[in-house]
Write a protein that holds these residues in place. Structure first.
Motif, PDB file in Angstrom:
ATOM      1  N   LEU A  47      26.182  36.674  39.038  1.00 33.29           N
ATOM      2  CA  LEU A  47      26.644  36.783  40.426  1.00 33.29           C
ATOM      3  C   LEU A  47      28.170  36.790  40.500  1.00 33.29           C
ATOM      4  O   LEU A  47      28.751  37.465  41.352  1.00 33.29           O
ATOM      5  N   ILE A  48      28.823  36.052  39.607  1.00 33.02           N
ATOM      6  CA  ILE A  48      30.293  36.087  39.537  1.00 33.02           C
ATOM      7  C   ILE A  48      30.754  37.485  39.124  1.00 33.02           C
ATOM      8  O   ILE A  48      31.679  38.048  39.727  1.00 33.02           O
ATOM      9  N   TYR A  49      30.115  38.047  38.112  1.00 32.19           N
ATOM     10  CA  TYR A  49      30.454  39.408  37.670  1.00 32.19           C
ATOM     11  C   TYR A  49      30.240  40.422  38.790  1.00 32.19           C
ATOM     12  O   TYR A  49      31.004  41.383  38.934  1.00 32.19           O
ATOM     13  N   LEU A  50      29.205  40.210  39.582  1.00 29.13           N
ATOM     14  CA  LEU A  50      28.869  41.146  40.657  1.00 29.13           C
ATOM     15  C   LEU A  50      30.010  41.280  41.658  1.00 29.13           C
ATOM     16  O   LEU A  50      30.302  42.376  42.151  1.00 29.13           O
ATOM     17  N   PHE A  51      30.679  40.161  41.942  1.00 30.25           N
ATOM     18  CA  PHE A  51      31.721  40.168  42.977  1.00 30.25           C
ATOM     19  C   PHE A  51      33.139  40.090  42.408  1.00 30.25           C
ATOM     20  O   PHE A  51      34.079  39.762  43.118  1.00 30.25           O
ATOM     21  N   SER A  52      33.304  40.377  41.118  1.00 30.47           N
ATOM     22  CA  SER A  52      34.635  40.377  40.519  1.00 30.47           C
ATOM     23  C   SER A  52      34.820  41.626  39.664  1.00 30.47           C
ATOM     24  O   SER A  52      33.847  42.174  39.142  1.00 30.47           O
ATOM     25  N   LYS A  53      36.053  42.050  39.505  1.00 32.69           N
ATOM     26  CA  LYS A  53      36.352  43.240  38.713  1.00 32.69           C
ATOM     27  C   LYS A  53      36.528  42.880  37.244  1.00 32.69           C
ATOM     28  O   LYS A  53      37.103  41.853  36.902  1.00 32.69           O
ATOM     29  N   GLU A  54      36.025  43.765  36.398  1.00 30.30           N
ATOM     30  CA  GLU A  54      36.186  43.583  34.965  1.00 30.30           C
ATOM     31  C   GLU A  54      37.616  43.945  34.562  1.00 30.30           C
ATOM     32  O   GLU A  54      38.194  44.898  35.086  1.00 30.30           O
ATOM     33  N   GLU A  55      38.190  43.184  33.644  1.00 31.01           N
ATOM     34  CA  GLU A  55      39.532  43.480  33.164  1.00 31.01           C
ATOM     35  C   GLU A  55      39.535  44.857  32.491  1.00 31.01           C
ATOM     36  O   GLU A  55      38.733  45.142  31.607  1.00 31.01           O
ATOM     37  N   GLY A  56      40.444  45.715  32.954  1.00 28.77           N
ATOM     38  CA  GLY A  56      40.533  47.060  32.393  1.00 28.77           C
ATOM     39  C   GLY A  56      39.475  48.021  32.905  1.00 28.77           C
ATOM     40  O   GLY A  56      39.240  49.074  32.328  1.00 28.77           O
ATOM     41  N   GLU A  57      38.828  47.654  34.031  1.00 27.86           N
ATOM     42  CA  GLU A  57      37.747  48.482  34.580  1.00 27.86           C
ATOM     43  C   GLU A  57      38.228  49.885  34.937  1.00 27.86           C
ATOM     44  O   GLU A  57      37.518  50.874  34.743  1.00 27.86           O
ATOM     45  N   ALA A  58      39.446  49.990  35.465  1.00 27.65           N
ATOM     46  CA  ALA A  58      39.976  51.289  35.897  1.00 27.65           C
ATOM     47  C   ALA A  58      40.041  52.285  34.745  1.00 27.65           C
ATOM     48  O   ALA A  58      39.880  53.497  34.938  1.00 27.65           O
TER      49      ALA A  58
END
Length: 448
Positions: A47-58
């Motif tokens: 659930l934390i991953y769901l509402f947060s951006k992954e580092e380097g996602e762009a």
């Protein structure tokens, strides 16, 4: 037509018999044990991953954000199964069907995790520069069984065309608007068809943008409305939960318009409608997961897992409890009419209840249509190449237009059959690649 329906019912009973139910739930049980109850201990992290951006996602490979990919998957899963499907399951199998939905969803979360993980690990870039992934790719690349991958893709197109993707959704929309707002079927069918065409002809990025807006809003709106009804009927809630658990293991006698049910009917309808609703093990959600911008297949697997939790453990439970506390499941009604009555009876203003169900059904079903358009599109691209996508889209839109005129009982039978046929190759793929799922999971949590 009656004879045809009878034959389809026999096929439906056969494909959804003990072997498939054991394979579906058994796969989830096996993965649950081997992953150490991951759906319990890692749900907060998911659930934390769901509402947060992954580092380097762009900079990560993919077409849309992980959240957008999940919304696309939820768009396809949160649909008529949550409103009409739950009502149908309880109407036929009794309140105990809801219990078996919970069981199927709990183990289905582990299945959905494995699907999302494998989708990202084995995804490829197609001729248009878009990500393609899902069971057809992990079955072919992971197991080397191209014939089985093709079989999955073929059945996937079948589900998109004749199952969850078109007939069940458009039929429910047109019937609901006719009953609630007296809109002629031809009018609502035409409007929905045009809207579907406007969205789907522009591909995954347009589909995900629409899903990102509609899905969270409608899910929250529907859940809050259900909570209000349950609070207004708080005294009946403990009895309703007790009835759900008791009915899962004992037959339910006939009452009112309810014809009675056996434990087998409760189990079969609960699992079948649960799978129809959350699609765990079906192999559809990983097709959307493969489009996510992410560097980690495990992270995306965890995010995918939350879809089953939201769909069944939350939304379907809300619908089921509302049906039981208002006793609407005992009436001589079917489909959306049962849920319509429940919300009308549960809220102080009857018209408000009908409005909530109808609007929820329209938006849920519409997003399911556009989500499944994408699933079928990826299956088409796998089998026939990118040039076939445009032809597929036109056929899909045409089927949406005519789906409103097919009988409801026939719609659900066809949907159940093609769902089962799609699930079998995917479950074989998941079991065959179980060691990959386990090794990737261990490596990720060892390094995190």
């Amino acid at each position: 037509m009656d004879q045809f329906t009878k034959v389809l019912n026999q096929i439906d009973s056969f494909v959804w018999g003990a072997p498939l139910l054991i394979l579906l739930v058994g796969t989830g049980v096996y993965l649950t044990v081997r992953l150490g109850l991951l759906q319990v201990f890692k749900l907060p992290l998911a659930l934390i991953y769901l509402f947060s951006k992954e580092e380097g996602e762009a900079k990560a490979e993919g077409d849309v954000s992980s959240f957008a990919a999940l919304c696309t998957a939820l768009a396809a899963t949160i649909g008529t199964g949550n409103i009409v499907g739950v009502a149908t399951a309880i109407k036929v199998g009794g309140p105990g069907a809801l219990f078996w939905m919970w069981i199927a969803a709990f183990f289905g979360m582990a299945t959905k995790y494995a699907e999302g993980l494998l989708a990202v690990k084995y995804r490829v870039v197609d001729g248009n520069g878009q990500m393609s992934g899902g069971p057809m790719y992990y079955i072919e690349k992971g197991l080397g069984l191209k014939w089985l991958a093709k079989l999955f893709a073929f059945f996937g197109i079948g589900v998109a065309f004749f199952g969850i993707g078109t007939f069940a959704q458009i039929n429910s929309i047109t019937q609901a608007t006719k009953v609630a707002f007296h809109v002629p079927i031809v009018v609502s069918a035409t409007i929905v068809t045009i809207l579907v065409a406007l969205v789907t002809l522009n591909g995954i990025k347009r589909i995900s943008k629409v899903a990102e807006i509609i899905v969270p809003f409608m899910a929250i709106f529907y859940i809050l409305s259900s909570i209000v009804i349950l609070l207004l009927n708080a005294k009946l809630l403990p009895g309703a939960i007790e009835l759900v658990i008791k009915s899962a293991f004992t037959p339910v006698a006939a009452a009112g318009g309810f014809l009675g049910s056996t434990v087998k009917q409760a189990l079969q309808n609960g699992v079948a409608r649960g799978v129809f609703s959350n699609e765990s093990g079906l192999g559809s959600a990983p097709i959307a997961a493969a489009a996510a911008k992410t560097k980690s297949c495990v992270r995306q697997g965890l995010i995918s897992m939350t879809g089953t939790f939201i769909d069944t453990i939350v939304v379907c439970t809300m619908t089921g409890l509302v049906l039981i506390v208002t006793q609407s499941w005992q009436l001589d009604l079917e489909g959306a009419a049962i849920t319509n009555y429940a919300f009308a009876a549960g809220l102080p203003t009857a018209n408000l209840g009908k409005f909530i169900v109808t609007i929820g059904l329209i938006f849920f079903a519409f997003t399911t249509i556009i989500g499944w358009n994408y699933y079928g599109e990826r299956c088409t691209e796998y089998l026939f190449g990118i040039k076939a996508i445009k032809i597929y889209r036109y056929i899909f839109i045409a089927l949406v237009a005519i789906g409103a005129y097919i009988k409801l009982d026939l719609v659900w039978i066809i949907a159940d059959i093609v769902n089962a046929l799609m699930a079998i190759p995917n479950l074989i793929g998941l079991l065959g690649l179980r060691k990959v799922v386990l090794s990737e999971t261990r490596a990720y949590f060892k390094n995190i």
